[in-house]
Design a protein around this motif. Sequence first.
Motif, mmCIF file in Angstrom:
data_model
loop_
_atom_site.group_PDB
_atom_site.id
_atom_site.type_symbol
_atom_site.label_atom_id
_atom_site.label_comp_id
_atom_site.label_asym_id
_atom_site.label_seq_id
_atom_site.Cartn_x
_atom_site.Cartn_y
_atom_site.Cartn_z
ATOM 1 N N ASP A 230 0.827 -1.211 0.000
ATOM 2 C CA ASP A 230 0.000 0.000 0.000
ATOM 3 C C ASP A 230 0.858 1.257 0.000
ATOM 4 O OD1 ASP A 230 -2.255 -1.529 -0.001
ATOM 5 O OD2 ASP A 230 -2.651 -1.356 2.161
ATOM 6 N N VAL A 231 1.908 1.254 0.825
ATOM 7 C CA VAL A 231 2.796 2.420 0.859
ATOM 8 C C VAL A 231 3.477 2.603 -0.486
ATOM 9 C CG1 VAL A 231 4.887 3.358 1.921
ATOM 10 C CG2 VAL A 231 3.140 2.266 3.354
ATOM 11 N N VAL A 235 2.988 6.107 -2.505
ATOM 12 C CA VAL A 235 4.181 6.917 -2.760
ATOM 13 C C VAL A 235 4.563 6.890 -4.237
ATOM 14 C CG1 VAL A 235 6.626 7.188 -2.215
ATOM 15 C CG2 VAL A 235 4.995 6.609 -0.407
ATOM 16 N N VAL A 276 -0.445 8.038 3.288
ATOM 17 C CA VAL A 276 0.539 7.214 3.986
ATOM 18 C C VAL A 276 0.222 7.156 5.474
ATOM 19 C CG1 VAL A 276 2.959 7.075 4.678
ATOM 20 C CG2 VAL A 276 2.375 7.548 2.306
ATOM 21 N N LEU A 280 -0.684 3.750 7.590
ATOM 22 C CA LEU A 280 0.088 3.335 8.750
ATOM 23 C C LEU A 280 -0.730 3.303 10.036
ATOM 24 C CD1 LEU A 280 3.412 5.284 8.143
ATOM 25 C CD2 LEU A 280 2.943 2.884 7.678
#
Length: 428
Positions: A230-231, A235, A276, A280
Amino acid sequence: MVPLRGHTPTHLDDPMSETGWRPWLPEAIAAFVVLVVGFTEAAMFWAMTDGGHAAGFAQALVVAGAVGMCRRAPGAALGLVWALGLFHVLSHAPIMLSEFALTAVFFGGARWGRPLTVVSSALSVPLAVVVAFVLHEGRVFSLYLLLTGARPGGMLRAESTTPLILSLIGLLVVAAPWPAGLVMRSLDRASTSRASMLAAEETAAGALRETEHAREVAHLRDQQTRLARDVHDVVGHSLAVILAQAESGQYLDDTGKLKRAMQTIATTARSSLQDVRQVLSTTQDATTGRDDADRLDDLIVGARGSGHEIVASELGTPRPLPREAAAVAYRVFQEMLTNAIKHGRRDQPITAERHWPPPQPAGGVTDTLRIEVTNMADAAGDDSAGRGLDGMRRRLEAIGGHLDVRRREQTAGISFTVTAFVPVRNGA
């Protein structure tokens, strides 16, 4: 004896597995006591018969040996009992009172013997009574002397009722140890079975704990992989837009256009940072609570901010997607647009199509949402568009979908078309 770890002792392990002289000490003491009593009795008989019966010493020795082996070798001890009984039948030798110690052999056969020894010891009990009190008609030396006070000789035979009375008493005395040994054998087996059951339950519980631990580790690793994916998507998408705006800003002379490019970079970076943080801080998707079509539209708007021309089309009626399918559709579409921006030609448009399945009654068969993105390769034969495809393919396969990638030769160059098939249950 201390049992090895993981080994449950049985009635055969005790006493046969013990070594050294100390485990034999109880049997040795019992055999010595029987030997002393037997020799004393034999000496009395030998003196009263003027040396007419010296076999009593051998009888005492056999009885002591049988008692000493009743635990370690119950079969051999029972063999000595049978041999002694045969000796009495053939020689008509008087039975000594010390021979009642042979009841320990019957107990040992029932307690520690093998199945054949258990049966043989059971048959030996009535035979011993027959030999002692029927065939010999009460000629038990010490007991007869105790009851009558007479010296053995012509008056050795008792009255007609004496053998019957002695037989009944002897039957009780001789027969009692065998069932006692059998009961203790059963209790020992029950204790062993319980210990084995507890050990098995402990092993099963340990295996269950290890399984749960392995499952937790696998779940954590899956979460880490999903988080990293996912990050990467968030990004990677934002950096592609920012990079495209930064590169185009170098050639902008118009202050207004340059400001808009910087504004797009700032907006994209801010949105990426927010995504992000959301990834998280929670396992839920960052855009949960919004319509699925609007969420996908936001991706198209963000991709257009990179300066690429995006030709978007949507066929069918959008509908709410299941939570997991919506998250996969969002991330896969994001990755598809990111690859198209990074590896597509800037002078050729990127086409993004969404095909919603037609509505069906609730409970109908599963249909698919088809998302298709096409771009022209930045250079002839460039396969860079294939990067990130494994992640998209894994996401789709996890919910029963699949990914299709096609490479076509066209007049303007080589085009790459990536199609994602997202399962959608009708009536969802």
